[in-house]
Design a protein around this motif. Sequence first.
Motif, PDB file in Angstrom:
ATOM      1  N   ILE A   1       4.309  -5.763  -4.325  1.00 18.55           N
ATOM      2  CA  ILE A   1       4.454  -5.082  -3.031  1.00 18.55           C
ATOM      3  C   ILE A   1       4.269  -3.571  -3.161  1.00 18.55           C
ATOM      4  O   ILE A   1       3.593  -2.940  -2.341  1.00 18.55           O
ATOM      5  CB  ILE A   1       5.839  -5.400  -2.420  1.00 18.55           C
ATOM      6  CG1 ILE A   1       5.849  -6.824  -1.852  1.00 18.55           C
ATOM      7  CG2 ILE A   1       6.196  -4.399  -1.331  1.00 18.55           C
ATOM      8  CD1 ILE A   1       5.073  -6.985  -0.564  1.00 18.55           C
ATOM      9  N   THR A   2       4.861  -3.007  -4.177  1.00 13.26           N
ATOM     10  CA  THR A   2       4.760  -1.559  -4.383  1.00 13.26           C
ATOM     11  C   THR A   2       3.315  -1.101  -4.543  1.00 13.26           C
ATOM     12  O   THR A   2       2.905  -0.096  -3.962  1.00 13.26           O
ATOM     13  CB  THR A   2       5.572  -1.152  -5.632  1.00 13.26           C
ATOM     14  OG1 THR A   2       6.952  -1.414  -5.387  1.00 13.26           O
ATOM     15  CG2 THR A   2       5.392   0.325  -5.943  1.00 13.26           C
TER      16      THR A   2
ATOM     17  N   MET B   1      -2.615   0.847   0.083  1.00 13.76           N
ATOM     18  CA  MET B   1      -2.917   0.824   1.509  1.00 13.76           C
ATOM     19  C   MET B   1      -2.485   2.113   2.195  1.00 13.76           C
ATOM     20  O   MET B   1      -2.819   2.353   3.353  1.00 13.76           O
ATOM     21  CB  MET B   1      -2.221  -0.356   2.185  1.00 13.76           C
ATOM     22  CG  MET B   1      -2.700  -1.721   1.722  1.00 13.76           C
ATOM     23  SD  MET B   1      -4.474  -1.987   2.024  1.00 13.76           S
ATOM     24  CE  MET B   1      -4.526  -1.880   3.800  1.00 13.76           C
ATOM     25  N   GLY B   2      -1.707   2.933   1.489  1.00 12.55           N
ATOM     26  CA  GLY B   2      -1.260   4.182   2.088  1.00 12.55           C
ATOM     27  C   GLY B   2      -0.159   3.986   3.105  1.00 12.55           C
ATOM     28  O   GLY B   2      -0.076   4.714   4.096  1.00 12.55           O
ATOM     29  N   VAL B   3       0.695   2.986   2.870  1.00 11.93           N
ATOM     30  CA  VAL B   3       1.825   2.736   3.774  1.00 11.93           C
ATOM     31  C   VAL B   3       3.101   2.623   2.949  1.00 11.93           C
ATOM     32  O   VAL B   3       3.048   2.579   1.715  1.00 11.93           O
ATOM     33  CB  VAL B   3       1.621   1.427   4.582  1.00 11.93           C
ATOM     34  CG1 VAL B   3       0.399   1.526   5.491  1.00 11.93           C
ATOM     35  CG2 VAL B   3       1.529   0.226   3.656  1.00 11.93           C
ATOM     36  N   THR B   4       4.228   2.568   3.619  1.00  7.19           N
ATOM     37  CA  THR B   4       5.488   2.376   2.910  1.00  7.19           C
ATOM     38  C   THR B   4       5.662   0.896   2.592  1.00  7.19           C
ATOM     39  O   THR B   4       5.004   0.042   3.190  1.00  7.19           O
ATOM     40  CB  THR B   4       6.671   2.878   3.752  1.00  7.19           C
ATOM     41  OG1 THR B   4       6.683   2.169   4.987  1.00  7.19           O
ATOM     42  CG2 THR B   4       6.563   4.373   3.994  1.00  7.19           C
ATOM     43  N   HIS B   5       6.584   0.589   1.678  1.00  9.21           N
ATOM     44  CA  HIS B   5       6.669  -0.807   1.262  1.00  9.21           C
ATOM     45  C   HIS B   5       7.186  -1.759   2.349  1.00  9.21           C
ATOM     46  O   HIS B   5       6.748  -2.912   2.387  1.00  9.21           O
ATOM     47  CB  HIS B   5       7.448  -0.949  -0.050  1.00  9.21           C
ATOM     48  CG  HIS B   5       8.863  -0.528  -0.006  1.00  9.21           C
ATOM     49  ND1 HIS B   5       9.871  -1.397   0.318  1.00  9.21           N
ATOM     50  CD2 HIS B   5       9.434   0.677  -0.215  1.00  9.21           C
ATOM     51  CE1 HIS B   5      11.015  -0.733   0.288  1.00  9.21           C
ATOM     52  NE2 HIS B   5      10.784   0.525  -0.037  1.00  9.21           N
ATOM     53  N   PRO B   6       8.074  -1.310   3.258  1.00 13.89           N
ATOM     54  CA  PRO B   6       8.436  -2.263   4.310  1.00 13.89           C
ATOM     55  C   PRO B   6       7.227  -2.660   5.170  1.00 13.89           C
ATOM     56  O   PRO B   6       7.119  -3.800   5.619  1.00 13.89           O
ATOM     57  CB  PRO B   6       9.475  -1.501   5.138  1.00 13.89           C
ATOM     58  CG  PRO B   6      10.061  -0.516   4.197  1.00 13.89           C
ATOM     59  CD  PRO B   6       8.914  -0.099   3.322  1.00 13.89           C
TER      60      PRO B   6
ATOM     61  N   ALA C   1       4.152  -2.874   4.085  1.00 13.00           N
ATOM     62  CA  ALA C   1       3.398  -3.842   3.282  1.00 13.00           C
ATOM     63  C   ALA C   1       4.074  -5.211   3.308  1.00 13.00           C
ATOM     64  O   ALA C   1       3.404  -6.243   3.408  1.00 13.00           O
ATOM     65  CB  ALA C   1       3.264  -3.338   1.841  1.00 13.00           C
ATOM     66  N   THR C   2       5.393  -5.205   3.253  1.00 14.52           N
ATOM     67  CA  THR C   2       6.132  -6.469   3.299  1.00 14.52           C
ATOM     68  C   THR C   2       5.848  -7.218   4.601  1.00 14.52           C
ATOM     69  O   THR C   2       5.623  -8.435   4.601  1.00 14.52           O
ATOM     70  CB  THR C   2       7.651  -6.199   3.181  1.00 14.52           C
ATOM     71  OG1 THR C   2       7.911  -5.538   1.945  1.00 14.52           O
ATOM     72  CG2 THR C   2       8.433  -7.495   3.226  1.00 14.52           C
TER      73      THR C   2
END
Lengths: 145, 145
Positions: free
Chosen positions: B50-51, B57-62, B64-65
Amino acid sequence: MTEDTPLEGPNDGPTAERFCQARAAQSVAVLEDYAEMIDDLAQEMGEARITDIAARMGVTHPTATKAVARLKREGLAVSRPYRGVFLTEAGTALAARVRMRHRVVVDLLVAVGVPQDTAEIDAEGLEHHVSDVTLRAFEAFLARR
Amino acid sequence: MTEDTPLEGPNDGPTAERFCQARAAQSVAVLEDYAEMIDDLAQEMGEARITDIAARMGVTHPTATKAVARLKREGLAVSRPYRGVFLTEAGTALAARVRMRHRVVVDLLVAVGVPQDTAEIDAEGLEHHVSDVTLRAFEAFLARR
DNA sequence: ACAGAAATGTAGCCAAGGCTATAAATCTGG
DNA sequence: CCAGATTTATAGCCTTGGCTACATTTCTGT
Ligand SMILES: [Mn+2]
Ligand SMILES: [Mn+2]
Ligand SMILES: [Mn+2]
Ligand SMILES: [Mn+2]
């Protein structure tokens, strides 16, 4: 998604920048399509009514109303209750740029062998992701074609 | 935006269809990018964490989750808590299609005179709006170029 | 002039895709 | 083996762009 939102994520690698860029382009795509459409309607029928905007965009009228509200908030359009929608100078300028870009994209697609009707359909999505550099390259290609 | 959502509006005119099509393309764009990215990571590092997905992707992990949750819901990926994400057969097939399309789009842009780095950036957004017909036209153009 | 039709506004619902903050699980070095 | 670092999950918030249902206003034909 407003103009004061950076839209840049953590940006850990150089790879991430591409995606941030694509997301930024998407966030203005709706504005661009509505601006162009309102300009179309203004020319064809003197003014753009919510019902006509909604019909042409393929959405219900509350959706069109919300989009127009955003256009107004961003200084691209003005309207009074129960009346037509009109573009500001900034909105008209945006519409002109968008229409030009749309045309160039369609022309380029056709020039490389895409059928006209397919080109029109695909261009509606593609146009919002064509940068100025790419647009100029398209124009140059079409000129020397 | 799920697969059972028609995504077709009232569709009053033939004009509206273009916009509905563009919206439909946009609704799968995120799935496509994540699928391709997960496939990249699987090849490079054995599995997609996930990290790493979030960073690329240039996003935070939530964020991505959530995207992975949607991939799983759509049958494109599987994962167990606190473990890596893996594509299903359908997900792998999608990733392959997306990667091929991305490459073709970049190649075509370069072929008509767009600088390589600009082509890479623009392609990230453009790729999701290139129909099969247009893709084949691009391939034909590149072949005879 | 006014009743019915048409257009517009508005409230409220949903899903998606962003985020932050906090909790829980896993990994790792000593 | 265990404490601290890292990773992952989760809750909760926001904006956007869809929708339906219903209220209000404007328009139109008789
Ligand atoms: Mn468009
Ligand atoms: Mn257009
Ligand atoms: Mn992409
Ligand atoms: Mn891609």
